[in-house]
Design a protein around this motif. Structure first.
Motif, PDB file in Angstrom:
ATOM      1  N   HIS A 191       0.870  -1.177   0.000  1.00 21.32           N
ATOM      2  CA  HIS A 191       0.000   0.000   0.000  1.00 21.32           C
ATOM      3  C   HIS A 191       0.902   1.220   0.000  1.00 21.32           C
ATOM      4  CE1 HIS A 191      -3.266   2.728   0.573  1.00 21.32           C
ATOM      5  NE2 HIS A 191      -4.137   1.735   0.606  1.00 21.32           N
ATOM      6  N   LEU A 192       0.819   2.003  -1.086  1.00 23.33           N
ATOM      7  CA  LEU A 192       1.774   3.082  -1.336  1.00 23.33           C
ATOM      8  C   LEU A 192       1.275   4.441  -0.854  1.00 23.33           C
ATOM      9  CD1 LEU A 192       2.956   1.896  -4.844  1.00 23.33           C
ATOM     10  CD2 LEU A 192       4.156   1.654  -2.672  1.00 23.33           C
ATOM     11  N   GLY A 193       0.293   4.452   0.028  1.00 22.39           N
ATOM     12  CA  GLY A 193      -0.115   5.691   0.659  1.00 22.39           C
ATOM     13  C   GLY A 193      -1.566   6.051   0.432  1.00 22.39           C
ATOM     14  N   ASP A 194      -2.084   6.900   1.336  1.00 25.07           N
ATOM     15  CA  ASP A 194      -3.490   7.290   1.364  1.00 25.07           C
ATOM     16  C   ASP A 194      -4.388   6.085   1.630  1.00 25.07           C
ATOM     17  OD1 ASP A 194      -2.537   9.825   0.924  1.00 25.07           O
ATOM     18  OD2 ASP A 194      -2.934   9.787  -1.221  1.00 25.07           O
ATOM     19  N   TYR A 195      -4.008   5.358   2.663  1.00 21.53           N
ATOM     20  CA  TYR A 195      -4.806   4.241   3.179  1.00 21.53           C
ATOM     21  C   TYR A 195      -6.101   4.770   3.774  1.00 21.53           C
ATOM     22  CZ  TYR A 195      -5.519  -0.099   5.973  1.00 21.53           C
ATOM     23  OH  TYR A 195      -6.004  -1.258   6.538  1.00 21.53           O
ATOM     24  N   ILE A 196      -6.050   5.953   4.402  1.00 23.29           N
ATOM     25  CA  ILE A 196      -7.236   6.674   4.848  1.00 23.29           C
ATOM     26  C   ILE A 196      -7.181   8.091   4.284  1.00 23.29           C
ATOM     27  CG2 ILE A 196      -7.378   5.342   7.003  1.00 23.29           C
ATOM     28  CD1 ILE A 196      -6.431   7.971   8.435  1.00 23.29           C
ATOM     29  N   TYR A 197      -8.311   8.805   4.376  1.00 27.42           N
ATOM     30  CA  TYR A 197      -8.380  10.224   4.029  1.00 27.42           C
ATOM     31  C   TYR A 197      -8.894  11.015   5.221  1.00 27.42           C
ATOM     32  CZ  TYR A 197      -7.282   9.677  -0.906  1.00 27.42           C
ATOM     33  OH  TYR A 197      -6.639   9.433  -2.092  1.00 27.42           O
ATOM     34  N   GLU A 198      -8.425  12.253   5.331  1.00 28.77           N
ATOM     35  CA  GLU A 198      -8.696  13.058   6.518  1.00 28.77           C
ATOM     36  C   GLU A 198      -9.914  13.951   6.392  1.00 28.77           C
ATOM     37  OE1 GLU A 198      -6.460  16.203   4.139  1.00 28.77           O
ATOM     38  OE2 GLU A 198      -6.822  14.040   4.121  1.00 28.77           O
ATOM     39  N   TYR A 199     -10.491  14.085   5.212  1.00 34.81           N
ATOM     40  CA  TYR A 199     -11.548  15.057   4.994  1.00 34.81           C
ATOM     41  C   TYR A 199     -12.813  14.753   5.790  1.00 34.81           C
ATOM     42  CZ  TYR A 199      -8.820  16.434   0.882  1.00 34.81           C
ATOM     43  OH  TYR A 199      -7.818  16.866   0.036  1.00 34.81           O
ATOM     44  N   GLY A 200     -13.628  15.793   6.024  1.00 38.31           N
ATOM     45  CA  GLY A 200     -14.949  15.621   6.588  1.00 38.31           C
ATOM     46  C   GLY A 200     -15.916  15.101   5.535  1.00 38.31           C
ATOM     47  N   THR A 201     -17.045  14.582   6.001  1.00 35.21           N
ATOM     48  CA  THR A 201     -17.995  13.990   5.060  1.00 35.21           C
ATOM     49  C   THR A 201     -18.498  15.034   4.070  1.00 35.21           C
ATOM     50  OG1 THR A 201     -19.971  12.609   4.889  1.00 35.21           O
ATOM     51  CG2 THR A 201     -20.037  14.392   6.501  1.00 35.21           C
ATOM     52  N   GLY A 202     -18.617  14.609   2.817  1.00 38.60           N
ATOM     53  CA  GLY A 202     -19.081  15.482   1.756  1.00 38.60           C
ATOM     54  C   GLY A 202     -18.012  16.342   1.130  1.00 38.60           C
TER      55      GLY A 202
END
Length: 553
Positions: A191-202
Motif C-alpha cells: 500500500h503506497l499511501g493514502d490508506y485513509i483520508y482526513e476530509y470531513g464527510t461530503g
C-alpha cells in the motif's frame, strides 16, 4: 491455498481550496457515538469482539508482525478512551485449522493504545505460509494467512505483490481489495499511501457525491479523530479480507495526516484555528502506528528496507516527514539545493542501500511520482481539470511541485548516484496521482529522449479516489483517449498513461524481468464491482527500459 515465490493528493478541487474550519473536537464519548452505532449491536455484557479484523505485515525471513484490535466492551469504540485492560492471546500455526502450532503468546490491550495490539513474531521458517488467530475472553478472531520472506541468501525464482494506493471511503467501495484477496497467489501486498483520508464527510466523495459516509463526520485533527477514522476503514469487509490473505507492506503519503503535508505543515491545515501542526502530525502518526502492521526502523517514520532472498531489496520511503514546503511553479525554487523531499539522512540511506544491494532487483516504494511530467499543449477543456487534479496553476506550467518535480536537486542527486555507481534494475513503485503510468526515468529530464534511462517506474491508479474523468464528469475513458497521447507526446519517457480508471496492480518479478499487470474496476460505486485486466508492462533485467507485453502473468 498455494503460494509461490516468484500524490500528494491535489484534489481539493472538488470544493474550495479551504473548507470551513471545523470547531473544537467534541468529547471523546460523543466522537465515539456514530461509530458505535454503526458497529454490530452487542449485549452490554458481551464477550470481547474482534470487529476490525486481523492483519499481518512487514515479513522477515524469520518473522512477521501480527495486528488486531479488540473491543472489550460495547462502549470501548475506537477513539473513545474507554474500556478495561484486556488480555489478548495469539497463536501461529502451519495449518488453517490451527492444530500444528509453532508459536503462541499474549499481550494486554489497553485504552492507551486504543485497544490495538501487535505481536512481532520471530523464530519462523523462511518462505513459509503460516496461519494466525487472536483470542480474548472466549472469543476468537478470524484465522488469517501470512507468509515469511525467503532467506537472505536464497535463490528465489519469483515474487508476486499486489500494489494499491488512494482508497477514499466516501469515494466508493474497496472492490480492488476483494479482487486481490481472491487471487490467493500474493506473497505480500504494497500500500503506497493514502490508506485513509482526513476530509470531513461530503468534502471529497465521488464526482462530488458521497457513496458511503465516513466517521467521524468532521475533518479529523485529534488523536481520537484519527483513531475513529482508522477504525471505520478497518470495518470494510473487502479490506479485512485482503488483510487475512497476505501480509501488507505499507507507507504513508499525505492523507494519513493532511493534504499536501510537509515537515512544518500542510495545505489542509490552518495553524491555530485547527490547532498546532506538531500536535496534529503527532496524533496522526500515533494512530497510524497503532492501527497498521508496520514495523518502523526509525521511530515516527515509514522508511525502512525489506529483503526477499537474492531477488529483491525493497526500500520504502517516507516523503512527508522531512520535506521542505512545496513551492509555486515557476519561481525557480524547485531547483534550490537547500530544499529537500527526502531529508538528508533518508536520501543518504537510500543511496547507500541501492549501491550496496546484491539482489537482482531494487524496488523503491515511493509515494509520489519520480518521473518528470510536463503538461504540454493540452486543450483548455482538459488543461483546467488536469491542473486541478495535480494542483498546478491553471495557466498550464509544467510541474507538479508536490512530486519529485518540485525537488529536482534530490532527484538529480539520486539518479546521478545510480549512473555513477552503475546501479541497475531499480524500479520505482508509486501511487498518489490517481492515474496508471508506465515510465522510464531519464537521468536528465531536460535532454530526454537523448538522455539514457536510469530506472523505471510503475504507477498504480486509485482504488476509489477521483481521477481525471471524474473531475470533468464525463464517461470513463473519454478524457484518457484525448489526454494520454498528448501527455505522451510531451513526455517521451512515458510509455502509457490512463487518466480515468480505478483499480490496482499486480507486480510479478523473476530474475529476467519485473512485470506490472494493471487491472481496472467496473464501477467503484458498486459493492459488487467486477475487475478485468487492461494492460501489462515490464522491464527486462539490465535494460532500465519499459516495454509493453500483451498478456498478464
Amino acid at each position: 491455498m498455494t503460494s509461490r515465490y516468484r500524490s500528494s493528493e491535489q484534489l481539493n478541487s472538488l470544493s474550495p481550496r479551504r473548507r470551513t474550519v471545523v470547531k473544537a473536537a467534541a468529547a471523546t464519548a460523543v466522537l465515539a457515538g456514530p461509530l458505535a452505532a454503526a458497529l454490530p449491536a452487542r449485549a452490554a455484557d458481551a464477550a470481547p469482539a474482534f470487529l476490525h479484523g486481523v492483519a499481518s505485515g512487514d515479513p522477515l525471513p524469520d518473522g512477521i508482525l501480527l495486528w488486531t484490535r479488540v473491543t472489550p466492551t460495547p462502549e470501548a469504540t475506537p477513539g473513545s478512551g474507554l474500556g478495561p485492560d484486556t488480555e489478548v492471546s495469539w497463536i501461529v500455526a502451519r495449518d488453517k485449522a490451527m492444530t500444528d502450532i509453532v508459536a503462541k503468546g499474549s499481550i494486554t490491550a489497553t485504552a492507551a493504545s486504543d485497544h490495538t495490539v501487535k505481536a512481532d513474531i520471530r523464530g519462523l521458517e523462511p518462505a513459509t505460509d503460516y496461519w494466525f488467530r487472536f483470542s480474548s475472553g472466549g472469543s476468537d478472531s478470524p484465522a488469517a494467512r501470512t507468509r515469511t520472506a525467503p532467506a537472505p541468501s536464497a535463490a528465489v525464482s519469483g515474487l508476486r505483490f499486489g500494489v494499491v494506493s488512494c482508497a477514499n471511503w466516501e469515494g466508493g467501495y474497496f472492490s480492488a481489495y476483494r479482487h486481490l484477496a481472491a487471487r490467493g497467489d500474493l506473497d505480500a501486498w504494497l500500500h503506497l499511501g493514502d490508506y485513509i483520508y482526513e476530509y470531513g464527510t461530503g468534502e471529497y466523495g465521488t464526482r462530488g457525491k458521497v457513496v458511503r459516509q465516513t466517521e467521524p463526520a468532521h475533518e479529523i485533527r485529534t488523536l481520537a479523530d484519527y483513531r475513529i477514522r482508522h477504525g471505520k476503514y478497518k470495518t470494510d469487509p473487502d479490506l479485512q479480507a485482503l488483510h487475512t490473505t497476505a501480509p501488507v507492506i505499507a507507507i504513508w503519503d499525505d492523507h494519513e495526516i493532511a493534504n499536501d503535508a510537509w515537515s512544518g505543515g500542510a495545505e489542509n491545515h490552518t495553524e491555530g484555528a485547527e490547532g498546532a501542526w506538531a500536535a496534529r502530525q503527532a496524533a496522526a502518526k500515533q494512530a497510524y502506528f497503532e492501527w497498521m502492521p508496520v514495523r518502523p526502523a526509525i521511530a515516527g517514520t515509514t522508511y525502512r528496507r525489506l529483503r526477499f532472498g537474492k531477488l529483491v531489496d525493497l526500500s520504502l520511503l517516507d516523503l512527508r516527514s522531512f520535506r521542505s514546503q512545496q513551492v509555486k511553479v515557476g519561481n525557480g525554487e524547485v531547483d534550490d539545493p537547500d530544499r529537500t523531499l527526502t531529508g538528508r539522512a533518508q536520501l543518504d540511506w537510500l543511496k547507500a542501500g541501492l549501491k550496496s544491494s546484491d539482489t537482482t532487483w531494487r524496488l523503491v516504494g515511493n509515494s509520489v511520482m519520480v518521473s518528470p511530467f510536463a503538461i504540454g499543449n493540452l486543450s483548455a477543456e482538459l488543461l483546467k481539470p488536469l491542473a486541478k487534479l495535480l494542483g498546478l496553476p491553471q495557466e498550464g506550467l509544467a510541474l507538479n511541485t508536490d512530486q519529485w518535480d518540485g525537488y529536482t536537486d534530490d532527484r538529480r542527486e539520486l539518479l546521478a548516484h545510480l549512473r555513477s555507481n552503475a546501479v541497475r534494475n531499480t524500479v520505482f513503485l508509486t501511487g498518489d496521482i490517481h492515474m496508471a503510468w508506465a515510465n522510464d526515468v531519464p537521468y536528465d529530464a531536460g535532454t530526454y529522449p537523448l538522455s539514457a534511462s536510469a530506472a523505471t517506474e510503475f504507477v498504480v491508479t486509485s482504488v476509489t479516489s477521483d481521477n481525471l474523468d471524474d473531475i470533468v464528469k464525463v464517461p470513463e475513458g473519454t478524457v484518457s483517449a484525448v489526454a494520454s497521447p498528448l501527455i505522451r507526446a510531451a513526455n517521451r519517457h512515458v510509455h502509457w498513461v490512463d487518466t480515468d480508471r480505478h483499480g490496482y496492480g499486480v507486480l510479478d518479478i523473476t530474475a529476467d524481468r519485473a512485470q506490472m499487470d494493471y487491472y481496472v474496476l467496473s464501477d467503484r460505486t458498486k459493492a459488487d464491482a467486477t475487475s478485468k485486466w487492461t494492460r501489462s508492462y515490464r522491464t527486462r533485467s539490465g535494460t532500465q527500459k519499459i516495454e509493453r507485453t500483451y498478456d498478464p502473468v
